[in-house]
Design an enzyme around this catalytic site. Structure first.
Site, PDB file in Angstrom:
ATOM      1  N   MET A 131       0.843  -1.201   0.000  1.00 30.39           N
ATOM      2  CA  MET A 131       0.000   0.000   0.000  1.00 30.39           C
ATOM      3  C   MET A 131       0.880   1.254   0.000  1.00 30.39           C
ATOM      4  O   MET A 131       0.418   2.351   0.365  1.00 30.39           O
ATOM      5  CB  MET A 131      -0.937  -0.017   1.205  1.00 30.39           C
ATOM      6  CG  MET A 131      -1.916  -1.190   1.134  1.00 30.39           C
ATOM      7  SD  MET A 131      -3.431  -0.929   2.037  1.00 30.39           S
ATOM      8  CE  MET A 131      -2.812  -0.769   3.694  1.00 30.39           C
ATOM      9  N   LYS A 157       4.934  -9.982   9.233  1.00 33.62           N
ATOM     10  CA  LYS A 157       4.435  -8.875  10.054  1.00 33.62           C
ATOM     11  C   LYS A 157       2.909  -8.949  10.126  1.00 33.62           C
ATOM     12  O   LYS A 157       2.305  -8.709  11.163  1.00 33.62           O
ATOM     13  CB  LYS A 157       4.911  -7.561   9.439  1.00 33.62           C
ATOM     14  CG  LYS A 157       4.156  -6.324   9.865  1.00 33.62           C
ATOM     15  CD  LYS A 157       4.665  -5.833  11.177  1.00 33.62           C
ATOM     16  CE  LYS A 157       4.128  -4.500  11.614  1.00 33.62           C
ATOM     17  NZ  LYS A 157       2.815  -4.121  11.205  1.00 33.62           N
ATOM     18  N   ASP A 158       2.287  -9.245   8.964  1.00 32.64           N
ATOM     19  CA  ASP A 158       0.828  -9.408   8.899  1.00 32.64           C
ATOM     20  C   ASP A 158       0.540 -10.905   8.813  1.00 32.64           C
ATOM     21  O   ASP A 158       0.145 -11.421   7.771  1.00 32.64           O
ATOM     22  CB  ASP A 158       0.287  -8.666   7.679  1.00 32.64           C
ATOM     23  CG  ASP A 158       0.630  -7.192   7.733  1.00 32.64           C
ATOM     24  OD1 ASP A 158      -0.121  -6.441   8.341  1.00 32.64           O
ATOM     25  OD2 ASP A 158       1.706  -6.804   7.209  1.00 32.64           O
ATOM     26  N   HIS A 214       9.219  -3.585   3.317  1.00 31.64           N
ATOM     27  CA  HIS A 214       8.786  -3.843   1.934  1.00 31.64           C
ATOM     28  C   HIS A 214       9.991  -4.248   1.080  1.00 31.64           C
ATOM     29  O   HIS A 214       9.917  -5.167   0.262  1.00 31.64           O
ATOM     30  CB  HIS A 214       8.164  -2.584   1.318  1.00 31.64           C
ATOM     31  CG  HIS A 214       6.917  -2.104   2.012  1.00 31.64           C
ATOM     32  ND1 HIS A 214       6.869  -0.940   2.730  1.00 31.64           N
ATOM     33  CD2 HIS A 214       5.670  -2.637   2.082  1.00 31.64           C
ATOM     34  CE1 HIS A 214       5.640  -0.758   3.205  1.00 31.64           C
ATOM     35  NE2 HIS A 214       4.897  -1.778   2.840  1.00 31.64           N
ATOM     36  N   ARG A 218       2.518   2.795   9.148  1.00 31.48           N
ATOM     37  CA  ARG A 218       1.775   3.551  10.162  1.00 31.48           C
ATOM     38  C   ARG A 218       2.689   4.155  11.226  1.00 31.48           C
ATOM     39  O   ARG A 218       2.281   5.079  11.924  1.00 31.48           O
ATOM     40  CB  ARG A 218       0.721   2.667  10.835  1.00 31.48           C
ATOM     41  CG  ARG A 218      -0.482   2.401   9.935  1.00 31.48           C
ATOM     42  CD  ARG A 218      -1.588   1.698  10.698  1.00 31.48           C
ATOM     43  NE  ARG A 218      -2.790   1.538   9.908  1.00 31.48           N
ATOM     44  CZ  ARG A 218      -3.018   0.521   9.077  1.00 31.48           C
ATOM     45  NH1 ARG A 218      -2.113  -0.425   8.917  1.00 31.48           N
ATOM     46  NH2 ARG A 218      -4.139   0.465   8.376  1.00 31.48           N
ATOM     47  N   LEU A 247       6.698   3.097   1.374  1.00 29.16           N
ATOM     48  CA  LEU A 247       7.594   1.930   1.464  1.00 29.16           C
ATOM     49  C   LEU A 247       8.729   2.135   2.468  1.00 29.16           C
ATOM     50  O   LEU A 247       9.215   3.247   2.659  1.00 29.16           O
ATOM     51  CB  LEU A 247       8.172   1.636   0.078  1.00 29.16           C
ATOM     52  CG  LEU A 247       7.133   1.368  -1.022  1.00 29.16           C
ATOM     53  CD1 LEU A 247       7.816   1.128  -2.370  1.00 29.16           C
ATOM     54  CD2 LEU A 247       6.251   0.169  -0.672  1.00 29.16           C
ATOM     55  N   SER A 265       6.654  -0.370   9.969  1.00 27.92           N
ATOM     56  CA  SER A 265       5.293  -0.272   9.444  1.00 27.92           C
ATOM     57  C   SER A 265       5.097   1.129   8.892  1.00 27.92           C
ATOM     58  O   SER A 265       5.629   2.108   9.450  1.00 27.92           O
ATOM     59  CB  SER A 265       4.294  -0.504  10.586  1.00 27.92           C
ATOM     60  OG  SER A 265       3.013  -0.062  10.196  1.00 27.92           O
ATOM     61  N   GLY A 325       4.744 -10.491   4.029  1.00 32.95           N
ATOM     62  CA  GLY A 325       5.525 -10.423   5.259  1.00 32.95           C
ATOM     63  C   GLY A 325       4.818 -11.098   6.432  1.00 32.95           C
ATOM     64  O   GLY A 325       3.597 -11.039   6.542  1.00 32.95           O
TER      65      GLY A 325
END
Ligand code: AMP
Length: 286
Positions: free
Chosen positions: A30, A149-150, A37, A187, A33, A185, A147
């Site tokens: 999304m 991560k998710d 990523h 975010r 980066l 992240s 990843g």
């Protein structure tokens, strides 16, 4: 790097590469980066795939309008990073290209999407499954990289891949962290300096502490251990904890006692926690 905005043009380019015998790997993102990523991209390059990165902030996976409207975007920097790292193809569609008028189709995974993030983000994984299905159909890659991560997303995509016979190679990439342990992240860009440098790293400290405790063959009371950890996080400045759970990696269902994961189960600790208005997620393998 070639940039494509339309489905038609990227399909044509992909077909040409396939005619030349190239193996293609898709890295969906999304944008905004970061090194996390980039690690996915590098993994694909190391395996000699022609790399297609997609950047699309998929509104359908946001169950919170503010989170969508404020999602970090940094296209100029993203392009620089992709160019510097020798990406072959960037797919950069507009929302209308992906969701034309009267878009009707919906995808729902009965299992896997109701636990963990599914409890507090209704519809989130349906949106993820939809965009990933569309990207798999548009790009028709041989492999796709996601990843850890998710982690819940990764498991859902593995199931989607099997259930709908995409039969791609789904490659999992490890979590990339800052030197202080904070999982990278997009975010994180919305956190203040203090939140980012002093408070947020406590998530990984707690996960590591729990892992260490659980590694010691004691007769642990899991719910007590987890509630002490939650208390510790709250007093460090965090807000609401959506979950702090130990789950089976395959089913994503919570394990309530240690005996459940001593033999055939791979377990992980999963957390989703607010810092101010920002919801952070992380996980660690046990
Ligand atoms: P996103 O742009 O947040 O949708 O993420 C795109 C992909 O990058 C997903 O497969 C994520 O799991 C992966 N990703 C994001 N952050 C990290 C990280 N810190 N380490 C590894 N992979 C990551």
């Amino acid at each position: 790097m070639k940039i494509f905005e339309s489905v038609k043009s990227i399909k044509k380019a992909i077909a040409k590469h396939k005619e030349r015998g190239k193996k293609i790997a898709l890295v969906p993102t999304m944008g905004a980066l970061h090194q996390g990523h980039l690690s996915l991209i590098k993994l694909a390059q190391k395996k000699n795939y022609l790399v297609v990165v997609s950047i699309f902030v998929n509104q359908k996976q946001f169950n919170n309008a503010e989170d969508f409207n404020k999602y970090p975007q940094n296209l100029a920097e993203d392009l620089k990073m992709l160019q510097q790292n020798g990406i072959d193809i960037l797919f950069l569609p507009k929302a209308e290209e992906i969701y034309p008028p009267n878009f009707t189709t919906h995808i729902h995974l009965q299992e896997l999407s109701s636990s963990l993030c599914g409890k507090t983000r209704p519809g989130h994984f349906d949106g993820v499954a939809l965009i990933i299905t569309k990207l798999f159909n548009i790009i028709t890659p041989h492999a796709a990289i996601f990843g850890e991560k998710d982690f819940q997303q990764l498991q859902i995509i593995k199931r989607l891949n099997r259930d709908l016979n995409f039969d791609l190679k789904i490659i999992a990439a490890p979590i990339i962290r800052d030197s202080n342990g904070l999982a990278l992240s997009s975010r994180n860009m919305r956190l203040s300096k203090t939140e980012c440098e002093e408070i947020a790293p406590k998530i990984f400290q707690i996960l590591s502490y729990l892992k260490k405790q659980l590694g010691q063959k004691k007769n642990h009371n899991l719910s007590q251990l987890l509630s002490e950890a939650s208390e510790n996080l709250r007093s460090s400045g965090f807000g609401k904890i959506d979950y702090l759970e130990i789950c089976d990696e395959e089913t994503l269902l919570p394990l309530t006692n240690l005996r459940q994961f001593t033999k055939n189960t791979q377990a992980r600790i999963f957390i989703a926690i607010y810092l101010g208005k920002i919801r952070l997620i992380d996980n660690i393998a046990l």
